[in-house]
Structures are given as C-alpha cells and as structure tokens.
Design an enzyme around this catalytic site. Structure first.
Site, PDB file in Angstrom:
ATOM      1  N   ARG A 141     -20.330 -18.554   9.628  1.00  0.00           N
ATOM      2  CA  ARG A 141     -19.581 -19.127   8.504  1.00  0.00           C
ATOM      3  C   ARG A 141     -20.339 -20.282   7.845  1.00  0.00           C
ATOM      4  O   ARG A 141     -19.897 -20.811   6.818  1.00  0.00           O
ATOM      5  CB  ARG A 141     -18.210 -19.652   8.994  1.00  0.00           C
ATOM      6  CG  ARG A 141     -17.262 -18.553   9.463  1.00  0.00           C
ATOM      7  CD  ARG A 141     -15.977 -19.148  10.020  1.00  0.00           C
ATOM      8  NE  ARG A 141     -15.012 -19.461   8.987  1.00  0.00           N
ATOM      9  CZ  ARG A 141     -13.936 -18.725   8.701  1.00  0.00           C
ATOM     10  NH1 ARG A 141     -13.691 -17.620   9.353  1.00  0.00           N
ATOM     11  NH2 ARG A 141     -13.098 -19.090   7.757  1.00  0.00           N
ATOM     12  N   TYR A 144     -21.388 -20.684   4.089  1.00  0.00           N
ATOM     13  CA  TYR A 144     -20.307 -21.081   3.182  1.00  0.00           C
ATOM     14  C   TYR A 144     -19.904 -22.536   3.433  1.00  0.00           C
ATOM     15  O   TYR A 144     -19.922 -23.359   2.520  1.00  0.00           O
ATOM     16  CB  TYR A 144     -19.119 -20.148   3.398  1.00  0.00           C
ATOM     17  CG  TYR A 144     -17.949 -20.385   2.460  1.00  0.00           C
ATOM     18  CD1 TYR A 144     -18.000 -19.972   1.137  1.00  0.00           C
ATOM     19  CD2 TYR A 144     -16.779 -20.995   2.918  1.00  0.00           C
ATOM     20  CE1 TYR A 144     -16.922 -20.165   0.286  1.00  0.00           C
ATOM     21  CE2 TYR A 144     -15.695 -21.197   2.072  1.00  0.00           C
ATOM     22  CZ  TYR A 144     -15.762 -20.771   0.758  1.00  0.00           C
ATOM     23  OH  TYR A 144     -14.689 -20.967  -0.077  1.00  0.00           O
ATOM     24  N   GLU A 146     -21.343 -25.061   5.145  1.00  0.00           N
ATOM     25  CA  GLU A 146     -22.362 -26.091   4.921  1.00  0.00           C
ATOM     26  C   GLU A 146     -22.803 -26.103   3.460  1.00  0.00           C
ATOM     27  O   GLU A 146     -23.162 -27.155   2.924  1.00  0.00           O
ATOM     28  CB  GLU A 146     -23.563 -25.888   5.848  1.00  0.00           C
ATOM     29  CG  GLU A 146     -23.222 -26.014   7.341  1.00  0.00           C
ATOM     30  CD  GLU A 146     -22.902 -27.442   7.788  1.00  0.00           C
ATOM     31  OE1 GLU A 146     -22.595 -28.311   6.953  1.00  0.00           O
ATOM     32  OE2 GLU A 146     -22.943 -27.690   9.012  1.00  0.00           O
ATOM     33  N   LYS A 148     -20.835 -25.600   0.940  1.00  0.00           N
ATOM     34  CA  LYS A 148     -19.787 -26.354   0.237  1.00  0.00           C
ATOM     35  C   LYS A 148     -19.869 -27.839   0.591  1.00  0.00           C
ATOM     36  O   LYS A 148     -19.576 -28.698  -0.251  1.00  0.00           O
ATOM     37  CB  LYS A 148     -18.414 -25.799   0.605  1.00  0.00           C
ATOM     38  CG  LYS A 148     -18.122 -24.427   0.006  1.00  0.00           C
ATOM     39  CD  LYS A 148     -17.772 -24.527  -1.461  1.00  0.00           C
ATOM     40  CE  LYS A 148     -17.266 -23.196  -2.019  1.00  0.00           C
ATOM     41  NZ  LYS A 148     -16.921 -23.291  -3.440  1.00  0.00           N
ATOM     42  N   PHE A 190      -3.590  -7.440   4.482  1.00  0.00           N
ATOM     43  CA  PHE A 190      -2.280  -7.045   5.029  1.00  0.00           C
ATOM     44  C   PHE A 190      -1.453  -6.295   3.972  1.00  0.00           C
ATOM     45  O   PHE A 190      -0.812  -5.284   4.268  1.00  0.00           O
ATOM     46  CB  PHE A 190      -1.501  -8.278   5.518  1.00  0.00           C
ATOM     47  CG  PHE A 190      -1.982  -8.852   6.839  1.00  0.00           C
ATOM     48  CD1 PHE A 190      -3.082  -8.320   7.510  1.00  0.00           C
ATOM     49  CD2 PHE A 190      -1.316  -9.940   7.410  1.00  0.00           C
ATOM     50  CE1 PHE A 190      -3.517  -8.868   8.726  1.00  0.00           C
ATOM     51  CE2 PHE A 190      -1.736 -10.490   8.622  1.00  0.00           C
ATOM     52  CZ  PHE A 190      -2.841  -9.955   9.281  1.00  0.00           C
ATOM     53  N   GLY A 206      -3.396 -13.379  16.976  1.00  0.00           N
ATOM     54  CA  GLY A 206      -2.531 -13.654  15.824  1.00  0.00           C
ATOM     55  C   GLY A 206      -1.831 -14.997  15.882  1.00  0.00           C
ATOM     56  O   GLY A 206      -0.961 -15.284  15.060  1.00  0.00           O
ATOM     57  N   ARG A 210      -2.704 -20.555   9.287  1.00  0.00           N
ATOM     58  CA  ARG A 210      -3.206 -20.948   7.975  1.00  0.00           C
ATOM     59  C   ARG A 210      -1.988 -21.405   7.162  1.00  0.00           C
ATOM     60  O   ARG A 210      -0.847 -21.036   7.470  1.00  0.00           O
ATOM     61  CB  ARG A 210      -3.871 -19.778   7.234  1.00  0.00           C
ATOM     62  CG  ARG A 210      -5.149 -19.237   7.872  1.00  0.00           C
ATOM     63  CD  ARG A 210      -6.300 -20.218   7.832  1.00  0.00           C
ATOM     64  NE  ARG A 210      -7.538 -19.623   8.327  1.00  0.00           N
ATOM     65  CZ  ARG A 210      -7.900 -19.604   9.608  1.00  0.00           C
ATOM     66  NH1 ARG A 210      -7.114 -20.128  10.538  1.00  0.00           N
ATOM     67  NH2 ARG A 210      -9.047 -19.074   9.962  1.00  0.00           N
ATOM     68  N   ASP A 272     -13.818 -18.556  13.964  1.00  0.00           N
ATOM     69  CA  ASP A 272     -12.578 -18.474  13.178  1.00  0.00           C
ATOM     70  C   ASP A 272     -11.719 -19.705  13.494  1.00  0.00           C
ATOM     71  O   ASP A 272     -11.332 -19.922  14.652  1.00  0.00           O
ATOM     72  CB  ASP A 272     -11.824 -17.199  13.584  1.00  0.00           C
ATOM     73  CG  ASP A 272     -10.819 -16.757  12.548  1.00  0.00           C
ATOM     74  OD1 ASP A 272     -11.159 -15.896  11.724  1.00  0.00           O
ATOM     75  OD2 ASP A 272      -9.684 -17.281  12.565  1.00  0.00           O
ATOM     76  N   GLN A 275      -6.523 -23.420  13.456  1.00  0.00           N
ATOM     77  CA  GLN A 275      -5.359 -23.968  12.745  1.00  0.00           C
ATOM     78  C   GLN A 275      -5.827 -24.616  11.450  1.00  0.00           C
ATOM     79  O   GLN A 275      -6.958 -25.060  11.340  1.00  0.00           O
ATOM     80  CB  GLN A 275      -4.665 -25.027  13.610  1.00  0.00           C
ATOM     81  CG  GLN A 275      -5.615 -26.105  14.113  1.00  0.00           C
ATOM     82  CD  GLN A 275      -4.944 -27.122  15.023  1.00  0.00           C
ATOM     83  OE1 GLN A 275      -3.763 -27.009  15.324  1.00  0.00           O
ATOM     84  NE2 GLN A 275      -5.690 -28.127  15.447  1.00  0.00           N
TER      85      GLN A 275
END
Ligand code: NAD
Ligand code: UDP
Ligand code: UDP
Length: 312
Positions: A141, A144, A146, A148, A190, A206, A210, A272, A275
């Site tokens: 990730r 993206y 770093e 930003k 979804f 799950g 977010r 990922d 929270q």
C-alpha cells in the site's frame, strides 16, 4: 466567474465536484488521463459551454490560466493503485509538483485530495489531524500512502517557501454513484456482487472497520475548504464518523439490494488497516459547521439504485 481546474475530474469524486462547480456558475476545466475515470462520468456535462475537457497526465507539466485547482488525479482503490505502483507514486509526487508549480506561476489556490491512508494502520483511534500515523514505507500500500504523504509535504513546503495558497483535505472512505464497478473497493464490490447474485467477498473475518461518507457530503466539504481564508491550510479530515465492520456493511448491502447472495470469507490483504474513523471537529469549526448529512442507509440506497441502472 472563477476558472477552476479539477485534475482527476472524470473520476468518481471529480465528476461530482465538476458538476457542482458548474452548477454554481464556474468555468470548469476537467483534466484526466482516464486511467480509472471515464468519459461516461462527465458526458452529461459536455454540452455546457463552461465545461472543458483535457486529456492529460499530471506527471507531465501543464499550462493554463486558472484561479483554483482541485488536485484529485490519482487512482484510489487498492486494486488500481497496486496495478502499477511506480506510476501511482509518480502521479502523487510529480503530479503534486506540477500542479504546485502551476499554482505558484498563476497564483491560484490549490487543494490536495489527501487521504485517511496517511494514518496507515492507526494505533490512535479515532484519528485526529495531529496524529502522524503508522505507515509501512515498504509494503504494497506504500506507493499510495507514502505518495500521498509526500504530496502533503510538498504542499506545505510550497506554502512555506513560495507562499502558495494551499488546502489539504484528508478524505475518509467515500462512496456513491459513479464509483467504478470494477475498482475493487468494498462498497462497489459488495453492491455489484449482491445485484448479480454472486458471493459477497468479505476479506479476513470482517471485523475490520471503516467509516463511510456519501459523496455529496464530501463535495460540500471540499468546496467549503477551498473557500476558507488563506490562513487555513489544513490538513483537515473530511469524513463521516459513523463506523461499521465490513461484516455489518455486507449485511446492510444484502438487505438494501434485496439479494440472496451469501457471504464468503477471503484472505485479508497485507497491511489492511484494522480500524478507521475520522475526528471531524476541525472541519466543523473551520468549515462553517460542516458535517455529514447522508447516513449509510440512505447513501447505500442511492448507490444501489445507480448500480442497478448502470452495472448490474
Ligand atoms: P477515481 O479513481 O475514480 O478518480 C481518480 C481520477 O484520476 C480518475 O479519473 C483517473 O483516471 C485520474 N487519474 C489517475 N492518474 C492520473 C494521472 N496520472 N493523470 C491524470 N489523471 C489521472 O477515484 P476517486 O475515489 O474519485 O478519488 C479521487 C481522489 O480522492 C484521489 O486523489 C484519491 O486518492 C482521493 N481519495 C478518495 C477516497 C475515496 O474513498 N474515494 C478516499 C481518500 C482519498
Ligand atoms: N509547471 C507546470 N505548469 C506551470 C508551471 C510549472 O506544469 O504553469 C511545472 C514545471 O514544469 C515544474 C514544476 O511545475 O516541473 C514545478 O515548478 P516550479 O516552478 O516549482 O519548479 P522549477 O520549474 O523551478 O523546477
Ligand atoms: N474489503 C472486503 N471485501 C471486498 C473489498 C474490500 O472485505 O470485496 C475490505 C478491505 O479488506 C478493507 C475494507 O473492505 O478492510 C475497505 O476496503 P477498500 O478497498 O474499499 O478501502 P481501503 O482499504 O482503502 O479503506
């Protein structure tokens, strides 16, 4: 009439922003390379003589005379920003340099679409703007996150060194009509899965969370931020503090779509975040009492309706 440049204007958020800016009587220049955006998102604006479309890549210099710049160009979903990670970080960093160079030359105000990803996998919860984050600099990730973070640094340095009028907004997960149905983000995934009767793919168990913001609330916040006085640079969080687990989101989407799809579990991608929830006191205070108006149930209803018409 203000001349406003929106980079990434043919994307999900950009198209809503262009629409709103035009409806307020501005002259809008929409710039995009169509990596994740599409002409279909802004086709309905093309008949407006004050809307202009340019195919351009922000990693290359760009010359125009404008009063304001909203810098949104950058793939935003993990699937798309990891497709060509070197290009992603170039887009954030070189795109920021070019747009800041432009802002400096023409003395335009410039707003950066930063992200809650600058907080990484946060150990402070909910996240205030003062928190410096917990970001892996070498993971999948990072291109993206770093990219930003570096863009925020560039914005602050152009402000301090060259007096450029900047605004940094940290956007939390935003959803709504015109999300790319293939971009792999959780809300679009979804909904598309539910409407097609396919399995709903929950990553991990799950329980990760977010906080989801409807796109209209974000656009209102972006415009209010651009209109603040020059002393307000941000960063300012813009998001909806209502926090949900991915499992509860899956259940809400199933109910909204009236779908019989079943929930299945897939491996959690690496890094990922567990929270995420914005503190929005600063936005409330600086943006004239701004706060999200559309809650998840209503926003999902509108988004499901859009996908029914366009992508099922
Ligand atoms: P999106 O992928 O729909 O839009 C991005 C747009 O930028 C697309 O139209 C794409 O074609 C364009 N683009 C990409 N690289 C480009 C380049 N090199 N030159 C020119 N155009 C380029 O995503 P979005 O959700 O609308 O995100 C818009 C901005 O908001 C992004 O900067 C993203 O990082 C930021 N953001 C979005 C969210 C969210 O939840 N949607 C959250 C945080 C930050
Ligand atoms: N730039 C641009 N449009 C402009 C002005 C500058 O794209 O209207 C680009 C320019 O090509 C440069 C970058 O913005 O690569 C940074 O500009 P700046 O003036 O800060 O730096 P310099 O040109 O001195 O490297
Ligand atoms: N996610 C999921 N199923 C999917 C797509 C995503 O469970 O089909 C999860 C993902 O692992 C993450 C959350 O949903 O925990 C949000 O993912 P998204 O890519 O939308 O945004 P980000 O992780 O960048 O906040």
């Amino acid at each position: 009439m203000k001349r406003i440049l929106v980079t990434g204007g043919a994307g999900f958020i950009g198209s809503h922003l262009c629409e709103r800016l035009l409806s307020e009587g501005n002259d809008v220049l929409c710039l995009d390379n169509y990596f994740t955006g599409s002409k279909a998102n802004i086709a309905h604006l093309l008949s407006n003589p004050f809307f202009e479309l340019v195919r351009h890549d922000v990693t290359a210099p760009f010359y125009a005379e404008v009063d304001e710049i909203y810098n949104l160009a950058c793939p935003a979903s993990p699937v798309h920003y990891q497709y060509n990670p070197i290009k992603t970080i170039k887009t954030s960093v070189m795109g920021a340099i070019n747009m800041l160079g432009l802002a400096k030359r023409v003395r335009a105000k410039i707003l950066q679409a930063s992200t809650s990803e600058v907080y990484g996998d946060p150990v402070v919860h909910p996240q205030p703007e003062e928190y410096w984050g917990n970001v892996n600099p070498i993971g999948i990730r990072s291109c993206y996150d770093e990219g930003k973070r570096c863009a925020e640094t560039l914005f602050m340095d152009y402000h301090r060194q060259n007096g450029v009028r900047i605004k940094i907004v940290r956007i939390f997960n935003t959803y709504g009509p015109r999300m790319n149905p293939n971009d792999g983000r959780v809300v679009s995934n979804f909904i598309v899965q539910a409407l097609r009767g396919e399995d709903i793919t929950v990553y991990g168990n799950g329980t990760q969370t977010r906080s989801f913001q409807y796109v209209d609330d974000l656009v209102e916040g972006l415009i209010r931020m651009m209109n603040t006085g020059d002393s307000v640079t941000g960063p300012v969080n813009i998001g909806n503090p209502n926090e949900f687990t991915m499992l509860s989101l899956a259940e809400m989407v199933l109910a909204q779509a009236g779908s019989a799809s079943k929930i299945v579990f897939r491996p959690l991608p690496s890094d990922d975040p567990k929270q995420r929830q914005p503190k929005i006191g600063k936005a409330r205070e600086l943006l004239g009492g701004w706060q999200p108006k559309v809650q998840l149930e209503e926003g999902l209803r509108k988004t499901v309706e859009y996908f029914k018409q366009n992508a099922s």
